[in-house]
Every structure is written in structure tokens, then in C-alpha cells.
Design a protein around this motif. Structure first.
Motif, PDB file in Angstrom:
ATOM      1  N   ARG A 179       0.839  -1.212   0.000  1.00  0.00           N
ATOM      2  CA  ARG A 179       0.000   0.000   0.000  1.00  0.00           C
ATOM      3  C   ARG A 179       0.871   1.258   0.000  1.00  0.00           C
ATOM      4  NH1 ARG A 179      -4.313  -1.770   4.469  1.00  0.00           N
ATOM      5  NH2 ARG A 179      -5.921  -2.597   3.102  1.00  0.00           N
ATOM      6  N   ALA A 180       1.876   1.265   0.867  1.00  0.00           N
ATOM      7  CA  ALA A 180       2.762   2.430   0.968  1.00  0.00           C
ATOM      8  C   ALA A 180       3.481   2.686  -0.352  1.00  0.00           C
ATOM      9  CB  ALA A 180       3.765   2.230   2.106  1.00  0.00           C
ATOM     10  N   ALA A 239       4.104   5.915  -5.186  1.00  0.00           N
ATOM     11  CA  ALA A 239       4.202   5.994  -6.644  1.00  0.00           C
ATOM     12  C   ALA A 239       3.144   6.940  -7.204  1.00  0.00           C
ATOM     13  CB  ALA A 239       4.052   4.607  -7.263  1.00  0.00           C
ATOM     14  N   ARG A 240       1.942   6.878  -6.694  1.00  0.00           N
ATOM     15  CA  ARG A 240       0.871   7.767  -7.154  1.00  0.00           C
ATOM     16  C   ARG A 240       1.221   9.230  -6.866  1.00  0.00           C
ATOM     17  NH1 ARG A 240      -4.699   4.498  -5.554  1.00  0.00           N
ATOM     18  NH2 ARG A 240      -4.514   2.948  -7.223  1.00  0.00           N
ATOM     19  N   SER A 278       5.045  14.683 -10.875  1.00  0.00           N
ATOM     20  CA  SER A 278       5.659  14.744 -12.198  1.00  0.00           C
ATOM     21  C   SER A 278       4.725  15.368 -13.218  1.00  0.00           C
ATOM     22  CB  SER A 278       6.071  13.347 -12.664  1.00  0.00           C
ATOM     23  OG  SER A 278       7.083  12.837 -11.842  1.00  0.00           O
ATOM     24  N   VAL A 279       3.473  14.955 -13.189  1.00  0.00           N
ATOM     25  CA  VAL A 279       2.482  15.513 -14.116  1.00  0.00           C
ATOM     26  C   VAL A 279       2.316  17.005 -13.852  1.00  0.00           C
ATOM     27  CG1 VAL A 279       0.022  15.512 -14.717  1.00  0.00           C
ATOM     28  CG2 VAL A 279       1.276  13.353 -14.549  1.00  0.00           C
ATOM     29  N   ASN A 280       2.199  17.388 -12.589  1.00  0.00           N
ATOM     30  CA  ASN A 280       2.036  18.796 -12.245  1.00  0.00           C
ATOM     31  C   ASN A 280       3.239  19.613 -12.707  1.00  0.00           C
ATOM     32  OD1 ASN A 280       0.665  21.020 -10.774  1.00  0.00           O
ATOM     33  ND2 ASN A 280       2.613  20.957  -9.678  1.00  0.00           N
ATOM     34  N   SER A 281       4.421  19.106 -12.470  1.00  0.00           N
ATOM     35  CA  SER A 281       5.627  19.818 -12.878  1.00  0.00           C
ATOM     36  C   SER A 281       5.668  19.988 -14.396  1.00  0.00           C
ATOM     37  CB  SER A 281       6.868  19.066 -12.397  1.00  0.00           C
ATOM     38  OG  SER A 281       8.034  19.724 -12.824  1.00  0.00           O
TER      39      SER A 281
END
Length: 112
Positions: free
Chosen positions: A15-16, A21-22, A28-31
Motif C-alpha cells: 500500500r505504501a 508511486a501515485r 511529475s504531471v504537475n511539474s
């Protein structure tokens, strides 16, 4: 059938990892989005405005650009957002000064 208890160390570790990873993917997407919007703002200012602080071509050019980009890439390229991208570049003309911790929403608040 063998059931895994919610407190199982293996389940918790997996889970961690998935949650981590999420979070990394979201950052990464935001950057990438912030960098892309900065570059779009730069292109609008440099190519369309010839580097001037105010547009000489009027809102019609942004409307046409918005229409074409929206047709090709979907939402996110309305005239208002293109103006925000232009203002973003004008407020932060040095790309290396951008903070990766800040999202597009943060930068929109800062440029107002």
C-alpha cells in the motif's frame, strides 16, 4: 481461501509503495504541466506580442488560438487560461525560478 488481514505487514508495505508511486506521478504531471504552461506563455509573449507587455493583436488572436488548441487537445486552452499562461510567463520570466512544489493553481493565485 486465504485472507490477508488489514494489518498485514506485506499488505501495508505494498500500500505504501503504491501510494508513494501515485504521489510521484502526480508531482511529475504537475511539474510538466507548469513547465508547459510557462513555455506556452513565453511563446504567446515572444511570438505574438513581439516581447511587448501588451498584445497588439487583440483578443481575436487568442480566441482563434484557443479554438484550435481546444479542438486538438481538449479542455484547458480557453482564452482565459491562455491569458493566465501569458501572465504566468510575464510574472516569472526566468524559468529556473519556478518552484516544482507549486502547482498551476498556486501560480494562478500568485499572478493575480
Amino acid at each position: 481461501m486465504n485472507q490477508i488481514a488489514p494489518q498485514n505487514p506485506l499488505l501495508q508495505a505494498i500500500r505504501a509503495l503504491v501510494q508513494q508511486a501515485r504521489q510521484q506521478v502526480a508531482r511529475s504531471v504537475n511539474s510538466a504541466m507548469v513547465q508547459t504552461y510557462w513555455h506556452i506563455g513565453r511563446l504567446i509573449v515572444e511570438d505574438e506580442q513581439q516581447g511587448e507587455a501588451r498584445a497588439q493583436y487583440g483578443a481575436q488572436q487568442l480566441e482563434q488560438l484557443s479554438s484550435r488548441l481546444t479542438e486538438e487537445f481538449g479542455k484547458g486552452f480557453d482564452v482565459r487560461n491562455l491569458r493566465n499562461m501569458r501572465a504566468f510567463f510575464q510574472a516569472f520570466p526566468i524559468r529556473n525560478a519556478l518552484r516544482t512544489e507549486l502547482s498551476w493553481t498556486h501560480y494562478r493565485c500568485l499572478i493575480r
